[in-house]
Enzyme design. Structure first.
Site, PDB file in Angstrom:
ATOM      1  CG  ASP A 685      -1.979   1.092   1.162  1.00 32.93           C
ATOM      2  OD1 ASP A 685      -1.851   1.994   0.312  1.00 32.93           O
ATOM      3  OD2 ASP A 685      -2.940   1.030   1.944  1.00 32.93           O
ATOM      4  CG  HIS A 720      -5.399   2.465  -0.468  1.00 32.47           C
ATOM      5  ND1 HIS A 720      -5.051   2.595   0.858  1.00 32.47           N
ATOM      6  CD2 HIS A 720      -6.491   3.259  -0.642  1.00 32.47           C
ATOM      7  CE1 HIS A 720      -5.867   3.450   1.448  1.00 32.47           C
ATOM      8  NE2 HIS A 720      -6.758   3.860   0.561  1.00 32.47           N
TER       9      HIS A 720
END
Length: 755
Positions: A685, A720
C-alpha cells in the site's frame, strides 16, 4: 481505566532530556507518564493477562518536539518497512492472526457463500470511440474484469485486454485505459500488487499486439489523445530512489506529451511548476481537438485551477498557456465546449454546485490587453444552484446530463445548452446510485448504470431524443432481493446536526435490541456514500445482519459546506456523527453495544480508529482497513502531504493540537478494554503506507486490557484496494465476516450457505 497516556508528554521541551534521564517521572504523574528507556516491559504487556500471545514489539525511546510538546513514538521503527525487524514482526503477527481465523468454524461456510454470490456475469458501462464499442465483462470469479470491443454493440465481442493473463495470481491490474479518437489504438496502464505506480503501454486494437511504447513512474493521472491519434498527454514523476518506491514523498509531477514510438526520455515537457512542487497537472484535449485543458490541483484539495492552450500539430501548443483560473478559490470541472465557449461545473458562490460557461478566447484577448492585475474571467450562469447537491455533469448528444444527490440518492435531470430543464429521468429504483451518460456531442444514444444496496449494477441504453431507457445488461445472481428492504432515517449528531443514514435488513424486521449490526462510513475528502452494491454486504445480510451506512460530515452529500464542516479543526464533527449513528441504532432498539460492529477503510479506517479510542465501550467489534492512524506523520510519506487540505498538518501549532486530540495511535490508553479489533492492511500500500496500521496494532496490543482479540491481518502482494483480485477479496471478506461472527457471538441462519 488508567489515566496513563504514554504517547504524549504535555511538558515544556526544556524538560524532555531530564524526564528521559529520570526514567519516567513527570511533573504531573496523575495526568501523564513518560515513555522512557526501561519501561519496555510495562508498555508491551496488558494489565490483565490475555489468552492471545501477541508478538513482542520493541519499544523505543523516540520522542519528537512538536510546538513545545514532547510526543513519544515508541514504534517508529515499524516505519522501516523493509527492515529485518519489521518483516519478522509482520510474519509473527500474521501467524497469530491466521492461526486464530482458521479456528473459526463458520469461516468456510462464509467463504462458500461469498464465492456463490460473487459468481455472476457482470458488465461495465459501454462507451464508443471511432465507431467501435468498448466495455468490460467479468464472467463471475475472474480475478480481473476483461476489456472487450466490437464494431456493433450486438456483434460478437473481441478481447481487447485480459489482465488475468498478465500474472498467475491476478495481482496485475489495469489501472487506466484510454482509446484513441479513431478507435484503433488504446493506451493502458498496469499496476502491480495494488501499487499506485502505473506503467503505460499502447496496443493496436485490431491485432491485439502491443507497440514498443512504455511509460513509467506515473500515478494520479489520466491520458488524453491528440486528434491526429499519434500521441497523448500524461503526467509522471521523476523516478524515485531505488528501494524507496513505496514510501518516498510524491511531488513535482510534470505534464508530458508522448509521441508514439518514441522513448519516454524523448517525451515533450508540456507543463511543470518547480516553484510549487505540490501541484499536480492533468491534461485533457477538447472533443474538437483544438484545445488542451490543464487541470491544476493541489493534493486532495477540492479546489483547483484551470489553464488552457490552443493545440497545434504533434502535441505542440500553438500559443502560450493561458491561466484561466489561477486561484485556489473553488472547484472547477471541464464539461465540454462549443467553439471557444467552455462549460464548467463549479461551486464558486454555489456550495451545492452549478454550471457556468466562459468564452476562453475572449478572455485570452482581455488578458493580453490588460496592463494591470489579471482580471477574473466572466462567468455566465447556465444551470443555477439547486436545493440539492449537483454531483456531476456530462455533455452528450447536445444535452447536459446533471446528476444530483437528493439526501444521498441520485436524481438525473436533462438540460439544453441554454440551461433549460427538459426532463427528469425516471429511474427504475428510487434509492439508487447512477453512473454514465457519457458520449460524444453528436451522440443519439448513451448508456448509464444503476445500482442499489440489493440490486447489482444494471446497465441501460438511453435514447437521447425520446428519453426512453431500455435494459442492456441485467445481471442475475443467487440472491432474492425481495426478501430485504432499504430505509433512510435521520438522527441528530452531538451538536444537533441532522444526519441521514441508510438501513438495510430483512423485510419486516422489527427492533429487538440484539440484531448483529455492521455500521460502515467514510466521512472525508468530499466523497459521498450513496447506495452501493456489494457482494460482501449481501452475505452480511444473508447471515442475518443489519447493514447501516450514515452520511457523515466531511463527505459531499450536501455540498461543500457539508464537506468543510468535517475538515481540519472541525474533523471531530465526523467522529461525533459516527458515534451518534451508533447511539441511534442502540437507542432505537435495533442492536446493542455487544452486537454492534463498526468498519471503515482508508479515511474510514481513521474514522473507526478514532471512534474506538474515544468510545471503546460503545462497540462490540472493529474492522479497520488501510487506515490513517498516525495523524502527526501522515504527510511525510508518498502522497500523504496531499491530505493536509482535509486534515490540516502537525506543522501548524493549532492544527497539531486538534490532530493530537483524535489521532488513533496517540490516544490509546494503557489498561483500557478495547473492542475486539481486526486491523487489516497490505504490504504494497503506497497510498496509506502500512506503517500506520503496524504502529497502531503494536500499540493497541500493548495497551489493551481484556480477552477480546486485537489483531492485524497483513495481505501480501496487495495495495490500497484498487485492482485487488477477486480471489483475494473473497479470502479477505471471509476472514472479516468470520471475525465478526465469532466476536459478536452470531449464529448463522439454518441452511446457510446453501439457502
Amino acid at each position: 481505566m488508567s489515566k496513563r497516556q504514554p504517547l504524549l508528554w504535555s511538558v515544556p521541551v526544556c524538560c524532555l532530556l531530564a524526564l528521559a534521564c529520570d526514567r519516567g517521572q513527570t511533573q504531573n504523574p496523575d495526568e501523564t507518564d513518560a515513555v522512557t528507556e526501561g519501561e519496555d516491559d510495562d508498555l508491551n504487556s496488558p494489565t490483565t493477562t490475555s489468552r492471545w500471545a501477541y508478538p513482542e514489539a520493541r519499544v523505543s525511546p523516540q520522542v519528537d518536539d512538536l510546538h513545545g510538546v514532547g510526543v513519544a513514538d515508541p514504534y517508529r521503527w515499524l516505519e522501516d518497512l523493509d527492515s529485518e525487524e519489521t518483516r519478522a514482526w509482520v510474519e509473527a503477527e500474521n501467524a497469530v492472526t491466521f492461526s486464530y481465523l482458521e479456528t473459526i468454524e463458520e469461516r468456510a461456510a462464509i467463504q462458500a457463500k461469498l464465492e456463490g454470490l460473487w459468481n455472476f456475469e457482470r458488465y461495465g458501462t459501454p462507451w464508443q470511440e471511432g465507431g467501435r464499442f468498448f466495455f468490460t465483462k467479468n464472467d463471475g470469479l475472474q480475478n480481473q474484469a476483461v476489456y472487450y470491443w466490437a464494431d456493433k454493440l450486438d456483434a460478437e465481442p473481441k478481447v481487447l485486454l485480459d489482465p488475468n493473463a498478465l500474472s498467475e495470481d491476478g495481482t496485475t491490474a489495469v489501472a487506466g485505459l484510454k482509446v484513441s479518437d479513431n478507435g484503433k489504438l488504446v493506451a493502458y496502464a498496469l499496476s502491480d500488487a495494488g501499487s499506485d505506480w502505473k506503467r503505460w503501454k499502447v496496443r493496436d486494437i485490431a491485432t491485439g499486439k502491443d507497440r514498443s511504447d512504455l511509460l513509467e513512474w506515473s500515478k494520479f493521472t489520466r491520458v488524453s489523445w491528440t486528434p491526429d491519434n499519434k500521441g497523448f498527454f500524461y503526467g509522471a514523476y521523476d523516478p524515485p530512489t531505488e528501494g524507496d518506491e513505496f514510501e518516498q514523498v510524491n511531488k513535482n509531477q510534470k505534464l508530458y506529451y508522448h509521441k508514439l514510438g518514441a522513448k519516454q526520455s524523448a517525451d515533450k515537457l508540456i507543463y511543470a511548476d518547480p516553484e510549487h512542487p505540490e501541484r499536480q497537472f492533468g491534461g485533457q484535449v477538447s472533443e474538437d481537438g483544438k484545445y488542451l485543458i490543464i487541470d491544476v490541483s493541489v493534493g486532495t484539495d477540492v479546489r483547483n485551477m484551470l489553464y488552457f492552450a490552443k493545440l497545434g500539430r504533434g502535441g505542440a501548443l500553438s500559443g502560450a498557456v493561458v491561466k484561466l483560473i489561477d486561484q485556489l478559490e473553488a472547484t472547477y470541472s471541464f464539461i465540454g465546449n462549443v467553439g471557444s465557449e467552455f462549460y464548467f461545473f463549479t461551486n464558486l458562490d454555489a456550495p451545492r454546485g452549478r454550471v457556468v460557461k466562459i468564452d476562453v478566447d475572449a478572455y485570452a484577448k482581455t488578458l493580453a490587453s490588460s496592463k494591470a492585475e489579471a482580471p477574473a474571467p466572466k462567468l455566465v450562469e447556465v444551470i443555477p444552484q439547486d436545493q440539492h447537491t449537483l454531483q456531476s455533469v456530462s455533455f452528450t448528444g447536445g444535452r447536459l446530463f446533471a446528476r444530483y444527490m437528493v439526501d444521498a440518492k441520485n436524481e438525473v435531470r436533462v438540460h439544453g445548452l441554454d440551461g433549460k430543464q427538459e426532463r427528469v429521468i425516471e429511474l427504475p429504483e428510487p434509492i439508487a446510485t447512477v453512473y454514465g451518460f457519457g458520449g460524444k456531442q453528436d451522440a443519439k444514444q448513451t448508456f448509464y448504470g444503476l445500482m442499489s444496496f440489493t440490486r447489482p449494477y444494471t446497465i441501460y441504453s438511453y435514447d437521447i431524443a425520446t428519453g426512453q431507457s431500455e435494459p442492456w445488461r441485467e445481471p442475475t445472481l443467487a440472491f432474492d432481493a425481495s426478501r430485504y428492504e432499504t430505509n433512510q432515517v435521520f438522527y441528530e449528531s452531538k451538536d444537533g446536526t441532522k444526519v441521514p443514514m441508510f438501513l438495510v435488513h430483512k423485510k419486516g424486521l422489527q427492533p429487538t435490541g440484539d440484531a448483529p449490526t455492521y455500521l460502515y462510513a467514510y466521512g472525508g475528502f468530499n466523497i459521498s456514500l450513496t447506495p452501493r452494491f456489494s457482494v460482501p454486504d449481501l452475505v452480511w445480510l444473508e447471515m442475518g445482519g443489519i447493514y447501516a451506512q450514515p452520511n457523515l460530515r466531511g463527505g459531499g452529500e450536501y455540498g461543500e459546506a457539508w464537506h468543510e464542516a468535517g475538515t481540519k479543526l472541525d474533523k471531530q464533527n465526523v467522529f461525533d456523527d459516527f458515534i451518534g449513528a451508533a447511539e441511534y441504532l442502540i437507542d432505537s432498539g435495533w442492536t446493542n453495544s455487544e452486537k454492534l460492529a463498526i468498519g471503515g477503510r482508508s479515511n474510514g479506517g481513521l474514522l473507526v480508529g478514532a471512534a474506538m479510542t474515544q468510545r471503546p465501550e460503545l462497540f462490540g467489534a472493529v474492522l479497520g482497513g488501510v487506515g490513517v492512524m498516525d495523524m502527526l506523520r501522515f504527510h511525510l510519506f508518498t502522497i500523504g502531504w496531499a491530505w493536509v487540505s482535509d486534515y490540516g498538518s502537525a506543522d501548524d501549532a493549532e492544527q497539531f493540537q486538534a490532530l493530537l486530540d483524535y489521532s488513533p495511535y496517540h490516544n490509546l490508553v494503557d489498561g483500557t478494554e478495547y473492542p475486539a479489533t481486526l486491523i487489516y492492511t497490505a504490504d504494497h500500500d503506497d497510498r496509506v503506507v502500512p506503517s500506520h496500521s503496524f504502529k497502531f496494532a503494536a500499540r493497541l496490543q500493548a495497551a489493551h486490557q481484556g480477552e477480546d482479540p486485537v489483531m492485524i491481518r497483513i495481505e501480501t502482494k496487495a495495495g490500497h484496494g484498487a485492482g485487488k483480485p477477486t480471489a483475494k477479496q473473497i479470502e479477505e471478506w471471509a476472514d472479516l465476516w468470520g471475525f465478526l461472527v465469532d466476536q459478536l457471538d452470531m449464529t448463522l441462519p439454518e441452511g446457510f450457505p446453501e439457502d
